[in-house]
Motif scaffolding. Structure first.
Motif, PDB file in Angstrom:
ATOM      1  N   ARG A  93     -68.479  59.972  82.879  1.00 50.03           N
ATOM      2  CA  ARG A  93     -68.882  61.118  83.964  1.00 50.03           C
ATOM      3  C   ARG A  93     -69.541  62.159  82.999  1.00 50.03           C
ATOM      4  O   ARG A  93     -68.832  62.589  82.044  1.00 50.03           O
ATOM      5  N   THR A  94     -70.597  62.776  83.475  1.00 46.60           N
ATOM      6  CA  THR A  94     -71.313  63.720  82.680  1.00 46.60           C
ATOM      7  C   THR A  94     -71.319  64.968  83.564  1.00 46.60           C
ATOM      8  O   THR A  94     -71.923  64.908  84.673  1.00 46.60           O
ATOM      9  N   LEU A  95     -70.840  66.086  83.053  1.00 44.29           N
ATOM     10  CA  LEU A  95     -71.274  67.325  83.836  1.00 44.29           C
ATOM     11  C   LEU A  95     -72.263  68.251  82.991  1.00 44.29           C
ATOM     12  O   LEU A  95     -71.954  68.574  81.762  1.00 44.29           O
ATOM     13  N   ILE A  96     -73.192  68.677  83.684  1.00 43.85           N
ATOM     14  CA  ILE A  96     -74.212  69.547  83.069  1.00 43.85           C
ATOM     15  C   ILE A  96     -74.166  70.760  83.643  1.00 43.85           C
ATOM     16  O   ILE A  96     -74.771  70.594  84.840  1.00 43.85           O
ATOM     17  N   PRO A  97     -74.050  71.922  83.215  1.00 43.13           N
ATOM     18  CA  PRO A  97     -74.193  73.098  83.815  1.00 43.13           C
ATOM     19  C   PRO A  97     -75.714  73.152  84.244  1.00 43.13           C
ATOM     20  O   PRO A  97     -76.560  73.122  83.536  1.00 43.13           O
ATOM     21  N   GLU A  98     -75.985  73.962  85.155  1.00 42.41           N
ATOM     22  CA  GLU A  98     -77.376  74.043  85.818  1.00 42.41           C
ATOM     23  C   GLU A  98     -78.397  74.712  84.741  1.00 42.41           C
ATOM     24  O   GLU A  98     -79.433  74.268  84.682  1.00 42.41           O
ATOM     25  N   THR A  99     -77.524  75.580  84.228  1.00 45.24           N
ATOM     26  CA  THR A  99     -78.533  76.268  83.122  1.00 45.24           C
ATOM     27  C   THR A  99     -78.951  75.513  81.953  1.00 45.24           C
ATOM     28  O   THR A  99     -79.670  75.950  81.072  1.00 45.24           O
ATOM     29  N   THR A 100     -78.234  74.328  81.754  1.00 46.60           N
ATOM     30  CA  THR A 100     -78.722  73.597  80.608  1.00 46.60           C
ATOM     31  C   THR A 100     -79.960  72.692  81.044  1.00 46.60           C
ATOM     32  O   THR A 100     -80.705  72.150  80.269  1.00 46.60           O
TER      33      THR A 100
END
Length: 168
Positions: A93-100
């Motif tokens: 499960r990967t969570l990436i902030p939109e700003t990344t």
């Protein structure tokens, strides 16, 4: 965590790396600093990714994960099953902030069946803030806050019973 997450069957209990329940051979896997994909490739002929879910989610759809990332924004969520020789070995499960997701890292939303490790470890712009180890029932897990060009992403991995992590 959203109720339809690949990881929700049993909550993950996060442990100290000094926990007496952590066998040394398992700890060696959980504390792997390099690409887990590359490590798995040493134990099979082929690694394959089966995407489970890829979409943007909001902060309200997170659990304690929002304490690990910047708040008040959308996140790219990628959940996968990693198989070695077509045997499920890992839930990711990967969570990436939109700003990344800027510049060349925008391509993270298009990985599809490409292992995340192939992208992350292909250059020298990756750092890791920490690795937390845990258990989900009888399965081992880890969570890492990674930074790609200084921008955060949170990766949680649960090692399935057929994984080489459990082979002695």
């Amino acid at each position: 965590m959203s109720t339809d997450s690949i990881l929700t069957t049993v909550p993950i209990q996060w442990l100290s790396v000094d926990s007496p329940v952590l066998p040394d051979e398992v700890l060696d896997w959980l504390m792997e600093l390099g690409s887990m994909t590359r490590r798995f490739e040493q134990y099979c002929n082929s690694v394959r990714i089966i995407p489970f879910r890829e979409c943007f989610i909001t902060e309200e759809q997170l659990s304690d994960e929002n304490e690990r990332l910047l708040t008040g924004q959308r996140y790219w969520l990628r959940e996968i099953v990693l198989c070695g020789d077509n045997i499920p070995w890992l839930l990711g499960r990967t969570l990436i902030p939109e700003t990344t997701l800027t510049g060349p890292d925008e391509s993270l939303v298009d990985l599809g069946t490409v292992p995340l490790g192939r992208y992350l470890f292909s250059g020298n712009k990756l750092t890791r803030d920490y690795i937390h180890v845990g258990q989900q029932g009888n399965r081992w897990a880890r969570r890492s806050l990674l930074r790609l060009s200084g921008k955060p992403l949170l990766l949680t991995e649960v090692f399935l019973p057929e994984s080489p992590v459990y082979k002695r």
